[in-house]
Design a protein around this motif. Structure first.
Motif, PDB file in Angstrom:
ATOM      1  N   LEU A 103    -119.843  34.859 -55.692  1.00  6.56           N
ATOM      2  CA  LEU A 103    -119.140  34.239 -56.805  1.00  6.56           C
ATOM      3  C   LEU A 103    -117.913  33.533 -56.518  1.00  6.56           C
ATOM      4  CD1 LEU A 103    -119.430  37.162 -59.492  1.00  6.56           C
ATOM      5  CD2 LEU A 103    -121.100  35.226 -59.237  1.00  6.56           C
ATOM      6  N   GLY A 104    -117.611  32.581 -57.059  1.00  7.56           N
ATOM      7  CA  GLY A 104    -116.385  31.860 -56.518  1.00  7.56           C
ATOM      8  C   GLY A 104    -115.750  31.081 -57.818  1.00  7.56           C
ATOM      9  N   GLN A 124    -114.259  38.398 -49.412  1.00  9.21           N
ATOM     10  CA  GLN A 124    -114.396  39.043 -50.518  1.00  9.21           C
ATOM     11  C   GLN A 124    -113.715  40.351 -50.595  1.00  9.21           C
ATOM     12  OE1 GLN A 124    -115.971  36.980 -52.994  1.00  9.21           O
ATOM     13  NE2 GLN A 124    -114.988  38.215 -54.577  1.00  9.21           N
ATOM     14  N   ARG A 125    -114.110  41.190 -49.815  1.00  7.33           N
ATOM     15  CA  ARG A 125    -113.698  42.564 -49.716  1.00  7.33           C
ATOM     16  C   ARG A 125    -112.992  43.044 -48.582  1.00  7.33           C
ATOM     17  NH1 ARG A 125    -118.842  41.840 -51.954  1.00  7.33           N
ATOM     18  NH2 ARG A 125    -119.310  41.979 -49.520  1.00  7.33           N
ATOM     19  N   ASN A 176    -108.695  37.436 -59.101  1.00  8.60           N
ATOM     20  CA  ASN A 176    -109.345  36.291 -59.709  1.00  8.60           C
ATOM     21  C   ASN A 176    -110.069  35.508 -58.857  1.00  8.60           C
ATOM     22  OD1 ASN A 176    -108.153  37.245 -62.286  1.00  8.60           O
ATOM     23  ND2 ASN A 176    -106.245  36.049 -61.907  1.00  8.60           N
ATOM     24  N   THR A 177    -111.007  35.838 -58.389  1.00 10.40           N
ATOM     25  CA  THR A 177    -112.053  35.326 -57.124  1.00 10.40           C
ATOM     26  C   THR A 177    -112.766  34.077 -57.678  1.00 10.40           C
ATOM     27  OG1 THR A 177    -113.272  36.794 -56.881  1.00 10.40           O
ATOM     28  CG2 THR A 177    -111.611  36.929 -55.442  1.00 10.40           C
ATOM     29  N   ALA A 215    -115.205  27.505 -54.017  1.00  8.46           N
ATOM     30  CA  ALA A 215    -114.166  28.415 -53.184  1.00  8.46           C
ATOM     31  C   ALA A 215    -114.451  29.787 -53.357  1.00  8.46           C
ATOM     32  CB  ALA A 215    -112.801  27.843 -53.400  1.00  8.46           C
ATOM     33  N   MET A 216    -114.471  30.599 -52.169  1.00 10.48           N
ATOM     34  CA  MET A 216    -114.801  31.942 -52.331  1.00 10.48           C
ATOM     35  C   MET A 216    -113.611  32.760 -51.662  1.00 10.48           C
ATOM     36  SD  MET A 216    -118.739  31.785 -50.920  1.00 10.48           S
ATOM     37  CE  MET A 216    -118.237  30.928 -49.139  1.00 10.48           C
TER      38      MET A 216
END
Length: 356
Positions: free
Chosen positions: A201-202, A234-235, A151-152, A207-208
Motif C-alpha cells: 500500500l502507498g 514499510q516496517r 500515514n503511509t 510512493a511507498m
C-alpha cells in the motif's frame, strides 16, 4: 517524497542499484482477489490489449517472467480517486509558509519523532557516520512524510501506478511515461523481494513506506542497512534510515555543512528579483549577495560556497527569506519544494532540541 511525483528525483542507478531479475526465476503465486464493491467502479485491466502488450514489453525489459507480469497487471484496478488526487491545486492558491509549517512542526510529530529517534538511535548514528547526514534531517524527513509510518497511504500501489500508467487524466501535463517506468520498477521490486504485487500500500502516486520512496528510487537508493537480506521501507526503521541518508548523500549532501543562513533580502526589487532567478539552486557567492544588497548573518558572510536566496511566501504577510546552501538543495531533491525542505529542517531541529 510526499504524494506528488518528483520528475528529476529519479536519476540513473548508482552502485547500490538492484540487479536485473532473471526471466527463469520461479513465479510468485498471486491470490485471487475479492470482487470490488459496485460503488468502487474498479474495472480490471486484464482484458485490455494495450495493458497486456505493456506487460510483455515490461517483462522483457526487466527480465521478468511474462506470465507472472501479465497475471499481476490483470489484477490491477482503475481507481477514480487517484485520477482526482493527481490533479494540481486550483490556480491562484496562495502559498503560506506559516500555515504550511504548522502542519508539520507540531506536537504529534514531535512526540512521535522523539520516540522514533530514541528507538533507532543506533541506526541514526551509523547512518550519520557513513553518509554524513545528521540524525535530525533523517528524522525530519520521515516525520514530514508519514509521521514515522503512521500515514503511509491506503492505496494499493499496483492500482495507483496502473491507473496513472494507462488512464492518466486530462487537464494537466501527461506523466504517463513516468508512471509506466515506475510501474515497471514496482513489479521488479516485488519480484526481487518475493512480494505479492497486490499487497503493498502507498500514496495515490505510488510512493511507498515510511519515507515514501517511489519504486525507482527504492531500487536505486534503497539500502538493506541491517543486512537481513531484504530492503523493507514499510516496517524496518534501519532500512528506512539508511535509505534516506543514502539518497541525500547521492544528491550531494556535504558532511558537516549547514543547510541555510539568515539573511535580510535586498530592499531594491530589481536586486531581489535577480537573486531569486535561480530559485533553490545555489548560484551566488556571499560577496555577490552583498553586492545586491542582501545582508547575510555572520556565519553566512564567512561561507565560501554558493548560496541561493530562498523566499517563502506568507499569504498576506511579508515573505520569509534565508540563504540556502548545497545541503538545503539536496533536501529539495527529495521533494522539489523549499517549503518542504524548511519544514523538514525545522521539525528535525525541534525534535533535537527536546532531546537535550
Amino acid at each position: 517524497m510526499t504524494d506528488l511525483p518528483r520528475p528529476s528525483n529519479r536519476f540513473p542507478a548508482r552502485r547500490f542499484a538492484l540487479q536485473a531479475l532473471t526471466a527463469g526465476a520461479a513465479a510468485i503465486a498471486l491470490p485471487t482477489l475479492a470482487a470490488p464493491r459496485k460503488d468502487e467502479e474498479l474495472p480490471p485491466y486484464g482484458e485490455r490489449e494495450d495493458v497486456m502488450r505493456f506487460a510483455d514489453e515490461a517483462a522483457q525489459r526487466q527480465g521478468l517472467d511474462p506470465a507472472w507480469t501479465r497475471e499481476a497487471l490483470a489484477r490491477a484496478r482503475f481507481v477514480p480517486a487517484v485520477t482526482r488526487l493527481i490533479m494540481p491545486p486550483p490556480a491562484g492558491t496562495a502559498k503560506n509558509w506559516a500555515a504550511y509549517r504548522a502542519r508539520f512542526v507540531e506536537p504529534l510529530r514531535i512526540r512521535a519523532g522523539l520516540t522514533f529517534w530514541a528507538e533507532n538511535e543506533r541506526w541514526l548514528s551509523l547512518a550519520e557516520e557513513r553518509w554524513g547526514v545528521p540524525a535530525a534531517i533523517v528524522v525530519g524527513i520521515v516525520g514530514v512524510e508519514t509521521i514515522y509510518g503512521r500515514n503511509t497511504g491506503g492505496f494499493r500501489v499496483l492500482d495507483a501506478l496502473a491507473t496513472l500508467s494507462f488512464d492518466f487524466p486530462s487537464g494537466r501535463r501527461d506523466r504517463t511515461p513516468f508512471f509506466r517506468s515506475e510501474l515497471e520498477a514496482f513489479l521488479r521490486y516485488c519480484r526481487q523481494e518475493n512480494l505479492d504485487p497486490t499487497e503493498p500500500l502507498g500514496s495515490y502516486a505510488g510512493a511507498m513506506g515510511m519515507p515514501q520512496f517511489m519504486p525507482s528510487s527504492l531500487l536505486r537508493y534503497g539500502i538493506d542497512f541491517d543486512e537481513d537480506g531484504h530492503i523493507d521501507l514499510q516496517r524496518n526503521p534501519a532500512d528506512v534510515i539508511g535509505s534516506v541518508a543514502h539518497y541525500l548523500a547521492q544528491f550531494g549532501w556535504e558532511r558537516d555543512a549547514p543547510t541555510h543562513f539568515g539573511v535580510a533580502a535586498p530592499v531594491e526589487v530589481r536586486d531581489r528579483a535577480l537573486l531569486l532567478v535561480p530559485d533553490i539552486l545555489p548560484s551566488f557567492a556571499a560577496a555577490e549577495f552583498a553586492e545586491r544588497g542582501a545582508r547575510l548573518d555572520e556565519a553566512g558572510r564567512a561561507w565560501d560556497g554558493k548560496l541561493a536566496l530562498i523566499e517563502l511566501a506568507n499569504g498576506d504577510a511579508a515573505p520569509v527569506y534565508f540563504a540556502g546552501t548545497g545541503n538545503f538543495y539536496a533536501i529539495t531533491r527529495y521533494n522539489w519544494s523549499s517549503y518542504y525542505a524548511m519544514a523538514v529542517i525545522e521539525l528535525g531541529e525541534a525534535i533535537r532540541r527536546q532531546r537535550r
